[in-house]
Design a protein around this motif. Structure first.
Motif, PDB file in Angstrom:
ATOM      1  N   TYR A   1       0.602  -1.158  -0.033  1.00  0.00           N
ATOM      2  CA  TYR A   1      -0.041  -0.060   0.115  1.00  0.00           C
ATOM      3  C   TYR A   1       0.820   1.244   0.099  1.00  0.00           C
ATOM      4  N   PRO A   2       1.859   1.397  -1.054  1.00  0.00           N
ATOM      5  CA  PRO A   2       2.906   2.412  -0.736  1.00  0.00           C
ATOM      6  C   PRO A   2       2.255   3.771  -0.789  1.00  0.00           C
ATOM      7  N   GLU A   3       1.073   4.257  -1.297  1.00  0.00           N
ATOM      8  CA  GLU A   3       0.344   5.459  -1.514  1.00  0.00           C
ATOM      9  C   GLU A   3       0.011   5.524  -0.162  1.00  0.00           C
ATOM     10  N   TYR A   4       0.170   5.035   0.870  1.00  0.00           N
ATOM     11  CA  TYR A   4      -0.158   5.362   2.279  1.00  0.00           C
ATOM     12  C   TYR A   4       1.036   5.443   3.438  1.00  0.00           C
ATOM     13  N   LEU A   5       2.105   4.971   2.904  1.00  0.00           N
ATOM     14  CA  LEU A   5       3.113   4.942   3.657  1.00  0.00           C
ATOM     15  C   LEU A   5       3.499   6.331   4.370  1.00  0.00           C
ATOM     16  N   ALA A   6       3.600   7.545   3.450  1.00  0.00           N
ATOM     17  CA  ALA A   6       3.961   8.756   4.114  1.00  0.00           C
ATOM     18  C   ALA A   6       2.738   9.051   5.192  1.00  0.00           C
ATOM     19  N   LEU A   7       1.473   8.772   5.021  1.00  0.00           N
ATOM     20  CA  LEU A   7       0.338   9.169   5.983  1.00  0.00           C
ATOM     21  C   LEU A   7       0.649   8.465   7.198  1.00  0.00           C
ATOM     22  N   PHE A   8       1.071   6.968   7.098  1.00  0.00           N
ATOM     23  CA  PHE A   8       1.389   6.324   8.264  1.00  0.00           C
ATOM     24  C   PHE A   8       2.363   6.938   9.063  1.00  0.00           C
ATOM     25  N   GLU A   9       3.559   7.066   8.329  1.00  0.00           N
ATOM     26  CA  GLU A   9       4.762   7.732   8.985  1.00  0.00           C
ATOM     27  C   GLU A   9       4.256   9.082   9.737  1.00  0.00           C
ATOM     28  N   SER A  10       3.330   9.834   8.955  1.00  0.00           N
ATOM     29  CA  SER A  10       3.095  11.170   9.612  1.00  0.00           C
ATOM     30  C   SER A  10       2.450  11.339  10.929  1.00  0.00           C
ATOM     31  N   TYR A  11       1.649  10.118  11.370  1.00  0.00           N
ATOM     32  CA  TYR A  11       0.939  10.284  12.338  1.00  0.00           C
ATOM     33  C   TYR A  11       1.578  10.633  13.482  1.00  0.00           C
ATOM     34  N   PRO A  12       1.169  11.447  14.369  1.00  0.00           N
ATOM     35  CA  PRO A  12       1.774  12.237  15.583  1.00  0.00           C
ATOM     36  C   PRO A  12       2.157  11.244  16.646  1.00  0.00           C
ATOM     37  N   GLU A  13       1.347  10.270  16.707  1.00  0.00           N
ATOM     38  CA  GLU A  13       1.352   9.300  18.001  1.00  0.00           C
ATOM     39  C   GLU A  13       1.365   8.028  17.710  1.00  0.00           C
ATOM     40  N   VAL A  14       2.303   7.007  18.339  1.00  0.00           N
ATOM     41  CA  VAL A  14       2.125   5.641  18.088  1.00  0.00           C
ATOM     42  C   VAL A  14       0.718   5.071  18.007  1.00  0.00           C
ATOM     43  N   ILE A  15      -0.217   5.568  18.787  1.00  0.00           N
ATOM     44  CA  ILE A  15      -1.708   4.962  18.882  1.00  0.00           C
ATOM     45  C   ILE A  15      -2.213   5.204  17.505  1.00  0.00           C
ATOM     46  N   HIS A  16      -1.878   6.336  17.038  1.00  0.00           N
ATOM     47  CA  HIS A  16      -2.418   6.391  15.519  1.00  0.00           C
ATOM     48  C   HIS A  16      -1.922   5.339  14.610  1.00  0.00           C
ATOM     49  N   ARG A  17      -0.532   5.095  14.598  1.00  0.00           N
ATOM     50  CA  ARG A  17      -0.156   4.111  13.659  1.00  0.00           C
ATOM     51  C   ARG A  17      -0.792   2.635  14.182  1.00  0.00           C
ATOM     52  N   ALA A  18      -0.731   2.472  15.545  1.00  0.00           N
ATOM     53  CA  ALA A  18      -0.991   0.996  16.150  1.00  0.00           C
ATOM     54  C   ALA A  18      -2.584   0.696  15.486  1.00  0.00           C
ATOM     55  N   ASP A  19      -3.458   1.634  15.478  1.00  0.00           N
ATOM     56  CA  ASP A  19      -4.656   1.814  15.117  1.00  0.00           C
ATOM     57  C   ASP A  19      -4.676   1.531  13.378  1.00  0.00           C
ATOM     58  N   ALA A  20      -4.154   2.217  12.828  1.00  0.00           N
ATOM     59  CA  ALA A  20      -4.201   2.015  11.314  1.00  0.00           C
ATOM     60  C   ALA A  20      -3.719   0.836  10.803  1.00  0.00           C
ATOM     61  N   MET A  21      -2.505   0.305  11.319  1.00  0.00           N
ATOM     62  CA  MET A  21      -1.809  -0.819  10.859  1.00  0.00           C
ATOM     63  C   MET A  21      -2.874  -1.869  11.107  1.00  0.00           C
ATOM     64  N   ARG A  22      -3.755  -1.987  11.833  1.00  0.00           N
ATOM     65  CA  ARG A  22      -4.743  -3.242  12.071  1.00  0.00           C
ATOM     66  C   ARG A  22      -5.432  -3.330  10.678  1.00  0.00           C
ATOM     67  N   TYR A  23      -5.963  -2.276  10.269  1.00  0.00           N
ATOM     68  CA  TYR A  23      -6.620  -2.330   9.009  1.00  0.00           C
ATOM     69  C   TYR A  23      -6.062  -2.721   7.806  1.00  0.00           C
ATOM     70  N   PHE A  24      -4.762  -2.396   7.601  1.00  0.00           N
ATOM     71  CA  PHE A  24      -3.830  -2.861   6.616  1.00  0.00           C
ATOM     72  C   PHE A  24      -3.701  -4.492   6.800  1.00  0.00           C
ATOM     73  N   ILE A  25      -3.179  -4.644   8.127  1.00  0.00           N
ATOM     74  CA  ILE A  25      -3.129  -6.287   8.008  1.00  0.00           C
ATOM     75  C   ILE A  25      -4.308  -6.982   7.863  1.00  0.00           C
ATOM     76  N   LEU A  26      -5.250  -6.737   8.327  1.00  0.00           N
ATOM     77  CA  LEU A  26      -6.570  -7.512   8.215  1.00  0.00           C
ATOM     78  C   LEU A  26      -6.919  -7.513   6.613  1.00  0.00           C
ATOM     79  N   HIS A  27      -6.711  -6.333   6.000  1.00  0.00           N
ATOM     80  CA  HIS A  27      -7.124  -6.272   4.662  1.00  0.00           C
ATOM     81  C   HIS A  27      -6.227  -7.209   3.842  1.00  0.00           C
ATOM     82  N   HIS A  28      -5.114  -7.230   4.176  1.00  0.00           N
ATOM     83  CA  HIS A  28      -4.087  -8.011   3.149  1.00  0.00           C
ATOM     84  C   HIS A  28      -4.028  -9.496   3.719  1.00  0.00           C
ATOM     85  N   PHE A  29      -3.961  -9.860   4.900  1.00  0.00           N
ATOM     86  CA  PHE A  29      -3.677 -11.310   5.283  1.00  0.00           C
ATOM     87  C   PHE A  29      -5.085 -11.774   5.871  1.00  0.00           C
ATOM     88  N   GLY A  30      -6.240 -11.062   6.520  1.00  0.00           N
ATOM     89  CA  GLY A  30      -7.250 -11.720   7.109  1.00  0.00           C
ATOM     90  C   GLY A  30      -6.709 -12.202   8.557  1.00  0.00           C
TER      91      GLY A  30
END
Length: 185
Positions: free
Chosen positions: A51-80
């Motif tokens: 999902y390279p078009e989302y990497l800059a957004l992911f890295e720009s989140y101001p807190e770890v909790i933002h990244r921890a939340d967002a990464m769940r959606y990528f993981i479940l979409h890709h791997f289930g």
């Protein structure tokens, strides 16, 4: 339908000691299941490659909790699989949920929704989620992240957390009327 993989996230591989018993118990209660502990760096590799078009957004989140939340959606979409927060304690095997459903989401508890935040409708909790790979609901969540970041950047509940997920679900169901998404109390 839903792969027998338990996903959990932490910012590093060094999870606090008090979570170790619950992590072990997940595997005891669900023998034969895979267990994947994801770090922020693992998520960057997944997002950068798939999902390279989302990497800059992911890295720009101001807190770890933002990244921890967002990464769940990528993981479940890709791997289930099944995403569980580290502070969840297993009581029963998860097998029954994985053979009959495509996506299982649950509502936040009464106290969080109505008492703490004074909401009028229950939110969808993002600490427990089940999905088959490539389900369009989780793609919808991924695609909604940039708009949510623009509108609610500093507020993790609105930008990536339960309020975000609830809003995405409502829009998704209003648009698709997809019966494959199951919501449990």
């Amino acid at each position: 339908r839903i792969p027998h993989i338990i996903h959990q996230v932490w910012d590093t591989r060094d999870i606090p000691h008090f979570f170790h018993a619950w992590v072990s118990r997940w595997m005891d209660v669900n023998p034969g299941w895979g267990y994947w502990l994801w770090t922020i760096d693992d998520a960057k590799l997944l997002i950068g490659s798939q999902y390279p078009e989302y990497l800059a957004l992911f890295e720009s989140y101001p807190e770890v909790i933002h990244r921890a939340d967002a990464m769940r959606y990528f993981i479940l979409h890709h791997f289930g699989g099944v995403y569980m927060d580290l502070d969840m304690e297993p009581l029963k095997p998860l097998d029954n949920w994985t053979s009959n459903y495509d996506v299982v989401l649950s509502q936040e508890c009464y106290e969080h929704t109505y008492v703490v935040r004074g909401e009028s409708e229950p939110n969808i909790v993002n600490g427990v989620m089940f999905a088959r790979p490539q389900h369009p609901f989780f793609l919808s969540a991924v695609k909604s992240l940039p708009d949510a970041a623009n509108k609610y950047f500093g507020d993790f509940l609105q930008a990536t957390g339960p309020v975000f997920l609830s809003r995405v679900l409502k829009e998704y169901l209003n648009t698709t009327h997809d019966p494959s998404v199951t919501i449990v109390p």
